[in-house]
Write a protein that holds these residues in place. Sequence first.
Motif, mmCIF file in Angstrom:
data_model
loop_
_atom_site.group_PDB
_atom_site.id
_atom_site.type_symbol
_atom_site.label_atom_id
_atom_site.label_comp_id
_atom_site.label_asym_id
_atom_site.label_seq_id
_atom_site.Cartn_x
_atom_site.Cartn_y
_atom_site.Cartn_z
ATOM 1 N N THR A 44 0.784 -1.478 -0.114
ATOM 2 C CA THR A 44 -0.039 0.224 0.335
ATOM 3 C C THR A 44 0.917 1.330 0.623
ATOM 4 O O THR A 44 0.460 2.478 -0.835
ATOM 5 N N ILE A 45 2.072 0.890 1.333
ATOM 6 C CA ILE A 45 3.087 2.402 1.200
ATOM 7 C C ILE A 45 3.695 2.613 0.337
ATOM 8 O O ILE A 45 3.552 3.892 -1.058
ATOM 9 N N LEU A 46 4.254 1.092 -0.772
ATOM 10 C CA LEU A 46 5.002 1.830 -1.846
ATOM 11 C C LEU A 46 4.094 2.222 -3.379
ATOM 12 O O LEU A 46 4.261 2.647 -4.108
ATOM 13 N N THR A 47 2.900 1.323 -3.660
ATOM 14 C CA THR A 47 2.174 1.411 -4.267
ATOM 15 C C THR A 47 1.604 3.414 -4.492
ATOM 16 O O THR A 47 1.467 4.103 -5.395
ATOM 17 N N PHE A 48 1.138 4.239 -3.055
ATOM 18 C CA PHE A 48 0.966 6.019 -3.070
ATOM 19 C C PHE A 48 2.414 6.135 -3.036
ATOM 20 O O PHE A 48 1.678 7.185 -3.931
ATOM 21 N N LEU A 49 2.853 6.042 -2.619
ATOM 22 C CA LEU A 49 3.942 6.971 -3.482
ATOM 23 C C LEU A 49 4.257 6.530 -4.681
ATOM 24 O O LEU A 49 5.349 7.859 -6.081
ATOM 25 N N VAL A 50 4.916 5.763 -5.272
ATOM 26 C CA VAL A 50 5.438 5.347 -7.193
ATOM 27 C C VAL A 50 3.607 6.265 -7.646
ATOM 28 O O VAL A 50 4.479 6.956 -8.594
ATOM 29 N N SER A 51 2.849 5.616 -7.011
ATOM 30 C CA SER A 51 1.879 6.361 -7.637
ATOM 31 C C SER A 51 1.399 8.119 -7.896
ATOM 32 O O SER A 51 1.426 8.835 -8.928
ATOM 33 N N TYR A 52 1.669 8.536 -6.630
ATOM 34 C CA TYR A 52 1.970 10.127 -6.465
ATOM 35 C C TYR A 52 3.378 10.694 -7.232
ATOM 36 O O TYR A 52 2.930 11.640 -7.703
ATOM 37 N N PHE A 54 4.775 9.339 -10.149
ATOM 38 C CA PHE A 54 4.065 9.411 -11.127
ATOM 39 C C PHE A 54 2.883 10.449 -11.896
ATOM 40 O O PHE A 54 2.476 11.301 -12.923
ATOM 41 N N SER A 55 2.081 10.543 -11.209
ATOM 42 C CA SER A 55 0.723 10.724 -11.355
ATOM 43 C C SER A 55 1.382 13.254 -10.940
ATOM 44 O O SER A 55 1.053 14.172 -12.417
ATOM 45 N N THR A 56 1.826 13.384 -10.453
ATOM 46 C CA THR A 56 2.627 14.501 -10.264
ATOM 47 C C THR A 56 3.032 14.844 -12.183
ATOM 48 O O THR A 56 2.802 16.267 -11.883
ATOM 49 N N TRP A 57 4.017 14.029 -12.392
ATOM 50 C CA TRP A 57 4.927 14.164 -13.157
ATOM 51 C C TRP A 57 4.090 14.321 -14.560
ATOM 52 O O TRP A 57 4.426 14.679 -14.966
ATOM 53 N N MET A 58 3.042 13.243 -14.060
ATOM 54 C CA MET A 58 2.334 13.105 -15.652
ATOM 55 C C MET A 58 1.549 14.434 -15.769
ATOM 56 O O MET A 58 1.704 15.156 -16.979
ATOM 57 N N PHE A 59 1.200 15.052 -14.635
ATOM 58 C CA PHE A 59 0.069 15.718 -14.469
ATOM 59 C C PHE A 59 0.597 17.787 -14.770
ATOM 60 O O PHE A 59 0.315 18.628 -15.592
ATOM 61 N N ARG A 60 1.895 17.561 -14.544
ATOM 62 C CA ARG A 60 2.944 18.495 -14.629
ATOM 63 C C ARG A 60 3.280 18.296 -16.346
ATOM 64 O O ARG A 60 3.684 19.450 -16.660
ATOM 65 N N THR A 61 3.493 17.626 -16.763
ATOM 66 C CA THR A 61 3.741 17.193 -17.756
ATOM 67 C C THR A 61 2.308 17.555 -19.287
ATOM 68 O O THR A 61 2.551 18.378 -19.984
#
Length: 265
Positions: A44-52, A54-61
């Motif tokens: 759960t923790i790893l999924t949250f960190l990776v998803s956060y 990735f989503s931060t990078w994706m929305f910035r792009t």
Amino acid sequence: MSYRVLKVITILIPTVLIGGLEFLRHSVLLLNKFSMETGNYLITILTFLVSYAFSTWMFRTIEEKNKRISSEREMRAIYEERERLAKELHDNIAQTLFLLKVNLKKGKLNDAQGLVNSIDYNLRQAIFNLRISPSEHVSFSKRVESWLDDWSTVSGIDIKPSIEIEDGFFSSIEEIQLFSIIQEAFTNIRKHSEADCASICLHTTKDNWELIIEDNGKGFFPNEVRLNKYGLTMLKERAEKINGSIDFSSKKDLGTKISIKGDRD
């Protein structure tokens, strides 16, 4: 990076992340080292960190892409307006030169002088519009004030300006329309009003803006205030493009007032 690539990455990341972690957790190497509950917390923790991340990078792009698209759209609108002005200048000068030739043949020197002044004015206005590159960051208020100074010098009509614009209030496309409205209105004053003084008031608030242009010229009778006269139709159409409503008022020998009010979209 294209939107197609972003879409593929968005699909693969959760699959690879969750599937891979589950595979490792149930492998022989880790099965005896972590309890089921600890493994659930860990994934759960790893999924949250990776998803956060990735989503931060994706929305910035995506945001950067949208800004670039918006900027390219505004630049295209600016160049299209310049092309329109170039065509309009060509047509006006061609017509004026023809009339100048006719008047010179007929010996109408006074009329010919007026046509020469008209050509000079149109060229000055075109040079001003083309002088500033779209890539230069010159504030809209400075552009308007500079043009008004040139207009006053050429026309001999005094101007009382009052321009208070919040930075970034208008988009580039809105500035094009608004600037064209100001130019058209003051061109009408120079051609038709016989005024010796004019004023412009352009103010913005948080959600609204207002433009008022007045002159002390000859004005015209109320029944002469028609949108198809003196380019008023163009003013109305341009005002509507920037979500503005326009109102005209004039009295014989008491000048003319143009008022445009608009809301932020």
